[in-house]
Design a protein around this motif. Structure first.
Motif, PDB file in Angstrom:
ATOM      1  N   ALA A 117      -5.825  -8.072   7.076  1.00  6.00           N
ATOM      2  CA  ALA A 117      -7.159  -8.527   6.685  1.00  6.00           C
ATOM      3  C   ALA A 117      -8.137  -7.360   6.548  1.00  6.00           C
ATOM      4  CB  ALA A 117      -7.695  -9.524   7.705  1.00  6.00           C
ATOM      5  N   GLY A 118      -8.996  -7.440   5.515  1.00  5.54           N
ATOM      6  CA  GLY A 118     -10.060  -6.466   5.314  1.00  5.54           C
ATOM      7  C   GLY A 118      -9.586  -5.038   5.103  1.00  5.54           C
ATOM      8  N   THR A 119      -8.447  -4.868   4.471  1.00  6.80           N
ATOM      9  CA  THR A 119      -7.844  -3.544   4.298  1.00  6.80           C
ATOM     10  C   THR A 119      -7.686  -3.232   2.810  1.00  6.80           C
ATOM     11  OG1 THR A 119      -6.647  -3.847   6.374  1.00  6.80           O
ATOM     12  CG2 THR A 119      -5.822  -2.143   4.898  1.00  6.80           C
ATOM     13  N   GLU A 120      -7.870  -1.959   2.450  1.00  5.74           N
ATOM     14  CA  GLU A 120      -7.701  -1.536   1.055  1.00  5.74           C
ATOM     15  C   GLU A 120      -6.256  -1.133   0.793  1.00  5.74           C
ATOM     16  OE1 GLU A 120     -10.552   1.559   0.220  1.00  5.74           O
ATOM     17  OE2 GLU A 120     -12.054   0.068  -0.327  1.00  5.74           O
ATOM     18  N   TYR A 121      -5.783  -1.495  -0.407  1.00  4.15           N
ATOM     19  CA  TYR A 121      -4.421  -1.182  -0.825  1.00  4.15           C
ATOM     20  C   TYR A 121      -4.432  -0.614  -2.237  1.00  4.15           C
ATOM     21  CZ  TYR A 121      -2.752  -3.875   3.158  1.00  4.15           C
ATOM     22  OH  TYR A 121      -2.494  -4.325   4.432  1.00  4.15           O
ATOM     23  N   ASP A 122      -3.603   0.417  -2.459  1.00  2.00           N
ATOM     24  CA  ASP A 122      -3.363   0.959  -3.802  1.00  2.00           C
ATOM     25  C   ASP A 122      -2.300   0.097  -4.460  1.00  2.00           C
ATOM     26  OD1 ASP A 122      -4.961   3.224  -4.385  1.00  2.00           O
ATOM     27  OD2 ASP A 122      -3.788   4.423  -2.966  1.00  2.00           O
ATOM     28  N   ASN A 162       4.663  -1.412 -12.564  1.00  2.00           N
ATOM     29  CA  ASN A 162       5.552  -0.643 -13.457  1.00  2.00           C
ATOM     30  C   ASN A 162       5.171   0.834 -13.508  1.00  2.00           C
ATOM     31  OD1 ASN A 162       7.636  -2.280 -14.195  1.00  2.00           O
ATOM     32  ND2 ASN A 162       6.737  -2.920 -16.123  1.00  2.00           N
ATOM     33  N   GLY A 163       4.832   1.380 -12.341  1.00  2.00           N
ATOM     34  CA  GLY A 163       4.505   2.796 -12.243  1.00  2.00           C
ATOM     35  C   GLY A 163       3.110   3.173 -12.692  1.00  2.00           C
ATOM     36  N   THR A 164       2.338   2.197 -13.185  1.00  2.00           N
ATOM     37  CA  THR A 164       0.975   2.453 -13.639  1.00  2.00           C
ATOM     38  C   THR A 164      -0.016   2.069 -12.550  1.00  2.00           C
ATOM     39  OG1 THR A 164       1.618   2.005 -15.916  1.00  2.00           O
ATOM     40  CG2 THR A 164      -0.729   1.904 -15.415  1.00  2.00           C
ATOM     41  N   ASP A 165      -0.962   2.950 -12.275  1.00  2.00           N
ATOM     42  CA  ASP A 165      -1.983   2.677 -11.270  1.00  2.00           C
ATOM     43  C   ASP A 165      -2.840   1.498 -11.719  1.00  2.00           C
ATOM     44  OD1 ASP A 165      -3.871   2.746  -9.267  1.00  2.00           O
ATOM     45  OD2 ASP A 165      -4.732   4.670  -9.845  1.00  2.00           O
ATOM     46  N   ALA A 166      -2.866   0.453 -10.899  1.00  2.00           N
ATOM     47  CA  ALA A 166      -3.672  -0.736 -11.209  1.00  2.00           C
ATOM     48  C   ALA A 166      -4.936  -0.786 -10.367  1.00  2.00           C
ATOM     49  CB  ALA A 166      -2.840  -1.997 -11.004  1.00  2.00           C
ATOM     50  N   GLY A 167      -5.230   0.294  -9.622  1.00  2.00           N
ATOM     51  CA  GLY A 167      -6.465   0.368  -8.864  1.00  2.00           C
ATOM     52  C   GLY A 167      -6.286   0.053  -7.391  1.00  2.00           C
ATOM     53  N   VAL A 168      -7.419  -0.021  -6.715  1.00  2.00           N
ATOM     54  CA  VAL A 168      -7.464  -0.314  -5.284  1.00  2.00           C
ATOM     55  C   VAL A 168      -8.071  -1.691  -5.112  1.00  2.00           C
ATOM     56  CG1 VAL A 168      -8.472   0.392  -3.080  1.00  2.00           C
ATOM     57  CG2 VAL A 168      -7.674   2.120  -4.688  1.00  2.00           C
ATOM     58  N   MET A 169      -7.459  -2.482  -4.250  1.00  2.00           N
ATOM     59  CA  MET A 169      -7.988  -3.812  -3.949  1.00  2.00           C
ATOM     60  C   MET A 169      -8.090  -3.957  -2.439  1.00  2.00           C
ATOM     61  SD  MET A 169      -5.964  -6.232  -6.659  1.00  2.00           S
ATOM     62  CE  MET A 169      -6.982  -7.644  -6.320  1.00  2.00           C
ATOM     63  N   LYS A 170      -9.051  -4.773  -2.014  1.00  2.00           N
ATOM     64  CA  LYS A 170      -9.250  -5.029  -0.594  1.00  2.00           C
ATOM     65  C   LYS A 170      -8.901  -6.483  -0.306  1.00  2.00           C
ATOM     66  CE  LYS A 170     -12.639  -4.454   3.086  1.00  2.00           C
ATOM     67  NZ  LYS A 170     -13.988  -3.970   3.414  1.00  2.00           N
ATOM     68  N   THR A 171      -8.157  -6.692   0.778  1.00  2.00           N
ATOM     69  CA  THR A 171      -7.816  -8.056   1.165  1.00  2.00           C
ATOM     70  C   THR A 171      -9.047  -8.767   1.710  1.00  2.00           C
ATOM     71  OG1 THR A 171      -7.156  -7.304   3.365  1.00  2.00           O
ATOM     72  CG2 THR A 171      -5.403  -7.514   1.716  1.00  2.00           C
ATOM     73  N   ASN A 172      -9.007 -10.104   1.649  1.00  2.00           N
ATOM     74  CA  ASN A 172     -10.110 -10.878   2.196  1.00  2.00           C
ATOM     75  C   ASN A 172      -9.955 -10.988   3.714  1.00  2.00           C
ATOM     76  OD1 ASN A 172      -8.221 -12.915   2.699  1.00  2.00           O
ATOM     77  ND2 ASN A 172      -8.827 -14.134   0.935  1.00  2.00           N
ATOM     78  N   VAL A 200       6.468  -3.786  -8.690  1.00  2.00           N
ATOM     79  CA  VAL A 200       5.154  -3.873  -8.041  1.00  2.00           C
ATOM     80  C   VAL A 200       5.205  -3.079  -6.752  1.00  2.00           C
ATOM     81  CG1 VAL A 200       3.456  -5.422  -6.996  1.00  2.00           C
ATOM     82  CG2 VAL A 200       4.714  -6.149  -9.040  1.00  2.00           C
ATOM     83  N   GLY A 201       4.201  -2.237  -6.549  1.00  2.00           N
ATOM     84  CA  GLY A 201       4.074  -1.468  -5.315  1.00  2.00           C
ATOM     85  C   GLY A 201       2.676  -1.619  -4.758  1.00  2.00           C
ATOM     86  N   ILE A 202       2.586  -1.867  -3.465  1.00  2.02           N
ATOM     87  CA  ILE A 202       1.290  -2.047  -2.810  1.00  2.02           C
ATOM     88  C   ILE A 202       1.327  -1.193  -1.540  1.00  2.02           C
ATOM     89  CG2 ILE A 202      -0.241  -3.731  -1.697  1.00  2.02           C
ATOM     90  CD1 ILE A 202       1.224  -5.826  -3.597  1.00  2.02           C
ATOM     91  N   VAL A 203       0.438  -0.190  -1.477  1.00  7.29           N
ATOM     92  CA  VAL A 203       0.451   0.763  -0.377  1.00  7.29           C
ATOM     93  C   VAL A 203      -0.904   0.761   0.309  1.00  7.29           C
ATOM     94  CG1 VAL A 203       0.789   3.183   0.267  1.00  7.29           C
ATOM     95  CG2 VAL A 203       2.125   2.205  -1.601  1.00  7.29           C
ATOM     96  N   LYS A 204      -0.866   0.641   1.629  1.00  7.26           N
ATOM     97  CA  LYS A 204      -2.079   0.647   2.448  1.00  7.26           C
ATOM     98  C   LYS A 204      -2.767   2.003   2.349  1.00  7.26           C
ATOM     99  CE  LYS A 204      -3.270  -0.396   7.251  1.00  7.26           C
ATOM    100  NZ  LYS A 204      -2.649  -0.768   8.538  1.00  7.26           N
ATOM    101  N   LYS A 205      -4.080   2.013   2.171  1.00  9.00           N
ATOM    102  CA  LYS A 205      -4.858   3.270   2.074  1.00  9.00           C
ATOM    103  C   LYS A 205      -5.178   3.781   3.463  1.00  9.00           C
ATOM    104  CE  LYS A 205      -7.841   4.306  -0.866  1.00  9.00           C
ATOM    105  NZ  LYS A 205      -7.655   5.307  -1.848  1.00  9.00           N
TER     106      LYS A 205
END
Length: 137
Positions: A94-99, A103-113, A132-137
């Motif tokens: 919760a409340g954490t940003e993820y990169d 398909n290898g293309t950066d789709a930005g940073v999103m924050k969980t609710n 799909v890859g989702i990595v904790k910042k």
């Protein structure tokens, strides 16, 4: 395109694969043991949902087939296939940003609710898997 005809399976690399978007009626498999956890999958053309130890992990609308699904505290990675674009929701911290990469293309940073949900849209051509890859910042 491939579906997981057994609904969920363990792979030799320690990941799991699940989902069958080709089904017209809902199918589910409960109490699938993998790496010390119990998984439950529900899947058909409209939705694919995965739970681990009774907790939400993954959901796609419409249904998808997921291969090579790996989730750790730091990252989630998988390949997803389906006949059309899908909205995918994952349960993360919760409340954490993820990169996000698709398909290898950066789709930005999103924050969980506050509930830890992260939703992404994945464009699919109906012929090949999307990584799909989702990595904790």
């Amino acid at each position: 395109m491939s579906v997981i005809s057994e609904l969920i399976r363990s792979e030799s690399d320690g990941t799991i694969s699940f989902g069958d978007y080709s089904l017209a009626a809902k199918a589910k498999l409960d109490n699938f043991a993998h790496a010390g956890d119990l998984y439950k999958v529900k899947t058909y053309s409209s939705i694919t949902k995965l739970e681990r130890n009774g907790m939400f992990v993954y959901e796609s609308v419409p249904g998808t087939a997921v291969t090579g699904f790996r989730a750790t505290e730091e990252e989630v990675s998988f390949q997803v296939e389906g006949p059309e674009d899908a909205q995918i929701t994952l349960e993360l911290e919760a409340g954490t940003e993820y990169d996000i990469t698709i398909n290898g293309t950066d789709a930005g940073v999103m924050k969980t609710n506050l509930g830890g949900k992260l939703s992404i849209s994945v464009e699919m051509d109906g012929n090949s898997a999307v990584a799909v890859g989702i990595v904790k910042k």
